[in-house]
Enzyme design. Structure first.
Site, mmCIF file in Angstrom:
data_model
loop_
_atom_site.group_PDB
_atom_site.id
_atom_site.type_symbol
_atom_site.label_atom_id
_atom_site.label_comp_id
_atom_site.label_asym_id
_atom_site.label_seq_id
_atom_site.Cartn_x
_atom_site.Cartn_y
_atom_site.Cartn_z
ATOM 1 N N LYS A 27 0.824 -1.207 0.000
ATOM 2 C CA LYS A 27 0.000 0.000 0.000
ATOM 3 C C LYS A 27 0.867 1.269 0.000
ATOM 4 O O LYS A 27 2.087 1.204 0.189
ATOM 5 C CB LYS A 27 -0.930 -0.039 1.223
ATOM 6 C CG LYS A 27 -1.938 -1.210 1.176
ATOM 7 C CD LYS A 27 -2.931 -1.147 2.339
ATOM 8 C CE LYS A 27 -3.931 -2.302 2.258
ATOM 9 N NZ LYS A 27 -4.986 -2.197 3.321
ATOM 10 N N TYR A 60 -12.420 -2.240 -3.559
ATOM 11 C CA TYR A 60 -12.952 -2.286 -2.196
ATOM 12 C C TYR A 60 -14.480 -2.152 -2.162
ATOM 13 O O TYR A 60 -15.033 -1.731 -1.143
ATOM 14 C CB TYR A 60 -12.285 -1.214 -1.338
ATOM 15 C CG TYR A 60 -10.915 -1.609 -0.809
ATOM 16 C CD1 TYR A 60 -10.757 -2.749 -0.007
ATOM 17 C CD2 TYR A 60 -9.785 -0.852 -1.082
ATOM 18 C CE1 TYR A 60 -9.512 -3.118 0.490
ATOM 19 C CE2 TYR A 60 -8.529 -1.217 -0.575
ATOM 20 C CZ TYR A 60 -8.412 -2.352 0.208
ATOM 21 O OH TYR A 60 -7.174 -2.713 0.721
ATOM 22 N N ASN A 108 -2.085 0.206 6.763
ATOM 23 C CA ASN A 108 -1.590 -1.062 7.302
ATOM 24 C C ASN A 108 -0.743 -1.867 6.311
ATOM 25 O O ASN A 108 -0.685 -3.089 6.371
ATOM 26 C CB ASN A 108 -2.737 -1.887 7.903
ATOM 27 C CG ASN A 108 -3.794 -2.246 6.881
ATOM 28 O OD1 ASN A 108 -3.665 -1.909 5.706
ATOM 29 N ND2 ASN A 108 -4.818 -2.941 7.308
ATOM 30 N N HIS A 135 -2.192 -5.560 1.537
ATOM 31 C CA HIS A 135 -3.464 -6.262 1.330
ATOM 32 C C HIS A 135 -3.165 -7.679 0.878
ATOM 33 O O HIS A 135 -2.222 -7.901 0.123
ATOM 34 C CB HIS A 135 -4.295 -5.571 0.234
ATOM 35 C CG HIS A 135 -5.370 -6.488 -0.310
ATOM 36 N ND1 HIS A 135 -6.573 -6.663 0.315
ATOM 37 C CD2 HIS A 135 -5.377 -7.330 -1.375
ATOM 38 C CE1 HIS A 135 -7.282 -7.562 -0.364
ATOM 39 N NE2 HIS A 135 -6.584 -7.970 -1.388
ATOM 40 N N GLU A 189 -9.461 -10.536 -7.943
ATOM 41 C CA GLU A 189 -8.508 -9.444 -7.715
ATOM 42 C C GLU A 189 -7.309 -9.543 -8.673
ATOM 43 O O GLU A 189 -6.854 -8.530 -9.211
ATOM 44 C CB GLU A 189 -8.042 -9.466 -6.254
ATOM 45 C CG GLU A 189 -9.165 -9.083 -5.288
ATOM 46 C CD GLU A 189 -8.842 -9.298 -3.816
ATOM 47 O OE1 GLU A 189 -9.727 -9.067 -2.979
ATOM 48 O OE2 GLU A 189 -7.702 -9.702 -3.504
HETATM 49 P P1 GTP Z 1 -7.139 -6.022 3.292
HETATM 50 O O1 GTP Z 1 -6.169 -7.111 3.033
HETATM 51 O O2 GTP Z 1 -6.614 -4.653 2.947
HETATM 52 O O3 GTP Z 1 -8.497 -6.302 2.701
HETATM 53 O O4 GTP Z 1 -7.277 -6.003 4.892
HETATM 54 P P2 GTP Z 1 -8.100 -6.993 5.814
HETATM 55 O O5 GTP Z 1 -8.727 -8.080 5.005
HETATM 56 O O6 GTP Z 1 -7.186 -7.377 6.932
HETATM 57 O O7 GTP Z 1 -9.220 -6.032 6.400
HETATM 58 P P3 GTP Z 1 -10.685 -5.688 5.808
HETATM 59 O O8 GTP Z 1 -10.904 -6.384 4.504
HETATM 60 O O9 GTP Z 1 -11.663 -5.905 6.903
HETATM 61 O O10 GTP Z 1 -10.559 -4.129 5.566
HETATM 62 C C1 GTP Z 1 -10.009 -3.649 4.361
HETATM 63 C C2 GTP Z 1 -9.127 -2.470 4.631
HETATM 64 O O11 GTP Z 1 -9.910 -1.394 5.070
HETATM 65 C C3 GTP Z 1 -8.093 -2.675 5.758
HETATM 66 O O12 GTP Z 1 -6.904 -3.273 5.344
HETATM 67 C C4 GTP Z 1 -7.832 -1.244 6.172
HETATM 68 O O13 GTP Z 1 -6.881 -0.651 5.302
HETATM 69 C C5 GTP Z 1 -9.168 -0.579 5.945
HETATM 70 N N1 GTP Z 1 -9.882 -0.463 7.211
HETATM 71 C C6 GTP Z 1 -10.497 -1.427 7.930
HETATM 72 N N2 GTP Z 1 -11.029 -0.939 9.047
HETATM 73 C C7 GTP Z 1 -10.739 0.393 9.035
HETATM 74 C C8 GTP Z 1 -11.013 1.478 9.914
HETATM 75 O O14 GTP Z 1 -11.645 1.335 10.958
HETATM 76 N N3 GTP Z 1 -10.557 2.715 9.529
HETATM 77 C C9 GTP Z 1 -9.859 2.912 8.369
HETATM 78 N N4 GTP Z 1 -9.424 4.135 8.041
HETATM 79 N N5 GTP Z 1 -9.576 1.918 7.523
HETATM 80 C C10 GTP Z 1 -10.014 0.682 7.853
HETATM 81 MG MG MG Z 2 -9.915 -7.767 3.283
#
Ligand code: GTP
Ligand code: MG
Length: 138
Positions: free
Chosen positions: A9, A49, A112, A115, A126
């Site tokens: 990212k 997303y 973070n 992905h 994807e």
């Molecule tokens: P990805 O691999 O990026 O999909 O992460 P994940 O599968 O561990 O998490 P998820 O799919 O639930 O969320 C997708 C992305 O949304 C996360 O990686 C974060 O970058 C973002 N995200 C999730 N929760 C929050 C939040 O509370 N605040 C913000 N700003 N971003 C969030």
């Molecule tokens: Mg995810």
């Protein structure tokens, strides 16, 4: 053997950490079989997303993912999808296990670092969004 889709990212490219993250990926036994550095468009980020479009953080997420270069990758290996999720660590770096990418490098739940696909079906979708077949070299 299995393939998964990965993104380094904008917080990773901004801090010049792509090599450091790739070292963790390769040390885990995953092979980078496709990789390119791109600027994601707003439309690409919104499509990618789409499952999160009703979440309160969706606008912030799209804003962040288009804020700088990302590196999109296809990773291959035994149980690549589950293995990469394990190597990435928890979504919130505060909860991520020692040695994981997010524990080592991530700054917040939003920024973070990586992905990784969460299912075989999503991995296929994807990968197809960002790579054509001839760009994946095994
Ligand atoms: P990805 O691999 O990026 O999909 O992460 P994940 O599968 O561990 O998490 P998820 O799919 O639930 O969320 C997708 C992305 O949304 C996360 O990686 C974060 O970058 C973002 N995200 C999730 N929760 C929050 C939040 O509370 N605040 C913000 N700003 N971003 C969030
Ligand atoms: Mg995810």
């Amino acid at each position: 053997t299995e393939q998964t889709f990965s993104i380094l990212k904008p917080d990773a490219t901004r801090r010049n950490l792509t090599g450091a993250v790739n070292a963790v990926i390769e040390e885990a036994g995953l092979r980078i079989v496709a990789q390119k550095r791109i600027l994601m468009t707003k439309a690409q980020a919104e499509t990618f997303y789409a499952v999160h479009r009703e979440r309160p953080f969706f606008g912030e997420l799209v804003e962040f993912m288009t804020s700088g270069p990302v590196v999109v990758q296809v990773l291959e290996g035994e149980n690549a999808i589950a293995k990469y999720r394990e190597v990435m660590g928890a979504t919130n770096p505060a909860n991520a296990a020692e040695g994981t990418i997010r524990k080592k490098f991530a700054q917040s739940v939003g920024e973070n670092t990586v992905h990784g696909s969460d299912s075989p079906e999503n991995a296929r979708i994807e990968i197809a969004q960002f790579f054509s077949g001839n760009e994946i070299v095994r």
